[in-house]
Motif scaffolding. Structure first.
Motif, PDB file in Angstrom:
ATOM      1  N   UNK A  42       0.573  -1.184   0.335  1.00  0.00           N
ATOM      2  CA  UNK A  42      -0.367   0.003   0.286  1.00  0.00           C
ATOM      3  C   UNK A  42       1.047   1.725   0.275  1.00  0.00           C
ATOM      4  N   UNK A  43       0.382   2.049  -0.859  1.00  0.00           N
ATOM      5  CA  UNK A  43       1.141   3.215  -1.398  1.00  0.00           C
ATOM      6  C   UNK A  43       0.564   4.362  -1.038  1.00  0.00           C
ATOM      7  N   UNK A  44       1.019   5.112  -0.004  1.00  0.00           N
ATOM      8  CA  UNK A  44       0.654   6.622   0.286  1.00  0.00           C
ATOM      9  C   UNK A  44       0.604   7.863  -0.661  1.00  0.00           C
ATOM     10  N   UNK A  45      -0.387   8.599  -1.475  1.00  0.00           N
ATOM     11  CA  UNK A  45      -0.188   9.231  -2.216  1.00  0.00           C
ATOM     12  C   UNK A  45      -1.381  10.858  -1.972  1.00  0.00           C
ATOM     13  N   UNK A  75      -5.817  16.168  -2.070  1.00  0.00           N
ATOM     14  CA  UNK A  75      -6.520  14.826  -1.082  1.00  0.00           C
ATOM     15  C   UNK A  75      -5.671  13.694  -1.097  1.00  0.00           C
ATOM     16  N   UNK A  76      -4.975  13.083   0.131  1.00  0.00           N
ATOM     17  CA  UNK A  76      -4.609  11.491   0.238  1.00  0.00           C
ATOM     18  C   UNK A  76      -5.177  10.651  -0.265  1.00  0.00           C
ATOM     19  N   UNK A  77      -4.700   9.320  -0.622  1.00  0.00           N
ATOM     20  CA  UNK A  77      -5.058   8.496  -0.510  1.00  0.00           C
ATOM     21  C   UNK A  77      -4.362   6.978  -1.066  1.00  0.00           C
ATOM     22  N   UNK A  78      -4.461   6.652  -0.723  1.00  0.00           N
ATOM     23  CA  UNK A  78      -4.321   5.317  -0.905  1.00  0.00           C
ATOM     24  C   UNK A  78      -3.854   4.292  -2.448  1.00  0.00           C
ATOM     25  N   UNK A  79      -2.878   3.685  -2.591  1.00  0.00           N
ATOM     26  CA  UNK A  79      -2.840   3.214  -3.640  1.00  0.00           C
ATOM     27  C   UNK A  79      -2.249   1.159  -2.857  1.00  0.00           C
ATOM     28  N   UNK A  80      -3.143   0.670  -3.715  1.00  0.00           N
ATOM     29  CA  UNK A  80      -2.629  -0.983  -3.467  1.00  0.00           C
ATOM     30  C   UNK A  80      -2.048  -1.543  -4.107  1.00  0.00           C
ATOM     31  N   UNK A  81      -1.508  -2.025  -4.451  1.00  0.00           N
ATOM     32  CA  UNK A  81      -0.271  -2.546  -5.494  1.00  0.00           C
ATOM     33  C   UNK A  81      -0.472  -4.127  -5.187  1.00  0.00           C
ATOM     34  N   UNK A  82      -0.895  -5.218  -6.202  1.00  0.00           N
ATOM     35  CA  UNK A  82      -1.182  -6.454  -6.226  1.00  0.00           C
ATOM     36  C   UNK A  82       0.237  -7.471  -7.109  1.00  0.00           C
ATOM     37  N   UNK A  83       1.401  -8.576  -7.238  1.00  0.00           N
ATOM     38  CA  UNK A  83       1.715  -9.450  -7.583  1.00  0.00           C
ATOM     39  C   UNK A  83       1.282 -10.552  -8.347  1.00  0.00           C
ATOM     40  N   UNK A  84       0.835 -10.965  -8.743  1.00  0.00           N
ATOM     41  CA  UNK A  84       0.572 -12.727  -9.104  1.00  0.00           C
ATOM     42  C   UNK A  84       1.075 -12.590  -9.630  1.00  0.00           C
ATOM     43  N   UNK A  98      -7.542   2.323  -4.368  1.00  0.00           N
ATOM     44  CA  UNK A  98      -7.948   1.536  -2.793  1.00  0.00           C
ATOM     45  C   UNK A  98      -7.965   1.435  -1.986  1.00  0.00           C
ATOM     46  N   UNK A  99      -7.066   1.715  -1.552  1.00  0.00           N
ATOM     47  CA  UNK A  99      -6.422   0.762  -0.411  1.00  0.00           C
ATOM     48  C   UNK A  99      -6.990   0.817   1.077  1.00  0.00           C
ATOM     49  N   UNK A 100      -7.729   1.581   1.545  1.00  0.00           N
ATOM     50  CA  UNK A 100      -8.865   1.914   2.252  1.00  0.00           C
ATOM     51  C   UNK A 100      -9.820   0.921   2.311  1.00  0.00           C
ATOM     52  N   UNK A 101      -9.307  -0.164   1.454  1.00  0.00           N
ATOM     53  CA  UNK A 101     -10.347  -1.715   0.769  1.00  0.00           C
ATOM     54  C   UNK A 101     -10.163  -2.072   0.477  1.00  0.00           C
ATOM     55  N   UNK A 119      -8.819  -5.212   2.034  1.00  0.00           N
ATOM     56  CA  UNK A 119      -9.519  -6.820   2.059  1.00  0.00           C
ATOM     57  C   UNK A 119     -10.710  -6.539   1.074  1.00  0.00           C
ATOM     58  N   UNK A 120     -10.810  -6.244   0.870  1.00  0.00           N
ATOM     59  CA  UNK A 120     -12.277  -6.692  -0.470  1.00  0.00           C
ATOM     60  C   UNK A 120     -11.321  -6.649  -1.696  1.00  0.00           C
ATOM     61  N   UNK A 121     -10.353  -6.009  -2.172  1.00  0.00           N
ATOM     62  CA  UNK A 121      -9.819  -5.231  -2.950  1.00  0.00           C
ATOM     63  C   UNK A 121      -8.422  -6.838  -3.494  1.00  0.00           C
ATOM     64  N   UNK A 122      -8.009  -7.520  -1.988  1.00  0.00           N
ATOM     65  CA  UNK A 122      -7.247  -8.483  -2.084  1.00  0.00           C
ATOM     66  C   UNK A 122      -8.092  -9.809  -2.703  1.00  0.00           C
ATOM     67  N   UNK A 123      -9.580 -10.190  -2.209  1.00  0.00           N
ATOM     68  CA  UNK A 123     -10.228 -11.002  -2.518  1.00  0.00           C
ATOM     69  C   UNK A 123     -11.167 -11.302  -4.142  1.00  0.00           C
TER      70      UNK A 123
END
Length: 213
Positions: free
Chosen positions: A139-142, A156-165, A184-187, A189-193
Motif C-alpha cells: 500500500x502506497x500513500x499518495x 486529497x490523500x489516497x492510498x494505492x494498493x498494488x498486488x502482484x501475482x 483503494x488501499x482503504x478497501x 481486504x475487499x480488493x485482495x478478495x
C-alpha cells in the motif's frame, strides 16, 4: 508458449502498450465515456487521462504484454483498477529445479527475498491454475489533485494498493507476472478478495491471447 488468459468480471478495456498513439487514443475515448464531455468535467477528464496514460507508459517501458483498464466491475459499478501482464523472457529459474510449478515458485520466492523486493514480506501462495500463484502486495500513500474549487487546487490523500501475482508457466522454468493496482488501499481486504478471485479463474491456454475479457 502457453498464454495466461483472465476471464475478467464486468467491462475492461484491453490496451496494447507497444503502440503509444493507438493506446492513448483508446484511453482518451474511454475517459470521455466515463467522465463525460462537459466543460465542468474538464479537470476530472485531465486527471483520469493523465493517470491512465502513466499506466500505459510504464507498461510500455517495462515491455509488458498487455494492459487492461477496468471500466465497470459490474453494471453501473465503476472500479478504478488496472491489470498489467508481463512475461519476462529473461526471467527463468535455475535449470537444477526442474519444471514443477511449486519448485519454480519456491525458487522465485527466495530470489525476491534476496532482492528485498517491495512487499515480499506479504508473500503468500494463493489458489490459481497449475500449482497456484505467489502473491505479494503493498500500500502506497499518495496525494491527488482535487477539483480546483479554490486556488491552489486541494490535494486529497489516497492510498494505492498494488498486488502482484506470479504464475509458473506449465512445463517450463518461466513465470508470468500479473500486476493489479487500484487507489483503494482503504478497501484492502475487499480488493485482495476480488483480485484473488480473478487470479483463481485464470487459465494457461495454448495459443490463447495473453488476456481475455
Amino acid at each position: 508458449m502457453a498464454r495466461l488468459a483472465f476471464p475478467l468480471p464486468g467491462t475492461w478495456l484491453a490496451i496494447d502498450p507497444r503502440d503509444e498513439e493507438a493506446s492513448f487514443d483508446r484511453v482518451d475515448a474511454a475517459v470521455r465515456d466515463i467522465v463525460g464531455v462537459s466543460d465542468a468535467a474538464a479537470a476530472a477528464r485531465r486527471r483520469l487521462r493523465d493517470q491512465l496514460r502513466t499506466v500505459i507508459g510504464s507498461a510500455r517501458a517495462s515491455e509488458a504484454q498487455g494492459v487492461f483498464l477496468c471500466l465497470e466491475v459490474a453494471p453501473g459499478v465503476r472500479l478504478p483498477a488496472t491489470l498489467t501482464v508481463h512475461a519476462p523472457s529473461a526471467m527463468s529459474m535455475t535449470p537444477a529445479i526442474g519444471t514443477a510449478s511449486a519448485a519454480v515458485l519456491d525458487t522465485l520466492h527466495r530470489s525476491l527475498q534476496t532482492l528485498e523486493v517491495a512487499g515480499i514480506d506479504t508473500a503468500v501462495r494463493v489458489p490459481a491454475p497449475d500449482g497456484g500463484a505467489l502473491r505479494t502486495h503493498r500500500r502506497i500513500d499518495e496525494t491527488v489533485e482535487g477539483a480546483p474549487v479554490e486556488a491552489p487546487p486541494v490535494e486529497t490523500p489516497v492510498q494505492r494498493l498494488e498486488v502482484d501475482y506470479w504464475f509458473a508457466v506449465p512445463g517450463s522454468k518461466r513465470v508470468v507476472l500479473a500486476s493489479f493496482a487500484a487507489p483503494l488501499g482503504h478497501l484492502h481486504d475487499a480488493m485482495l478478495n476480488l483480485f484473488d478471485s480473478i487470479a483463481a479463474a485464470a487459465r494457461f491456454e495454448s495459443g490463447a491471447p495473453s488476456l481475455a475479457p
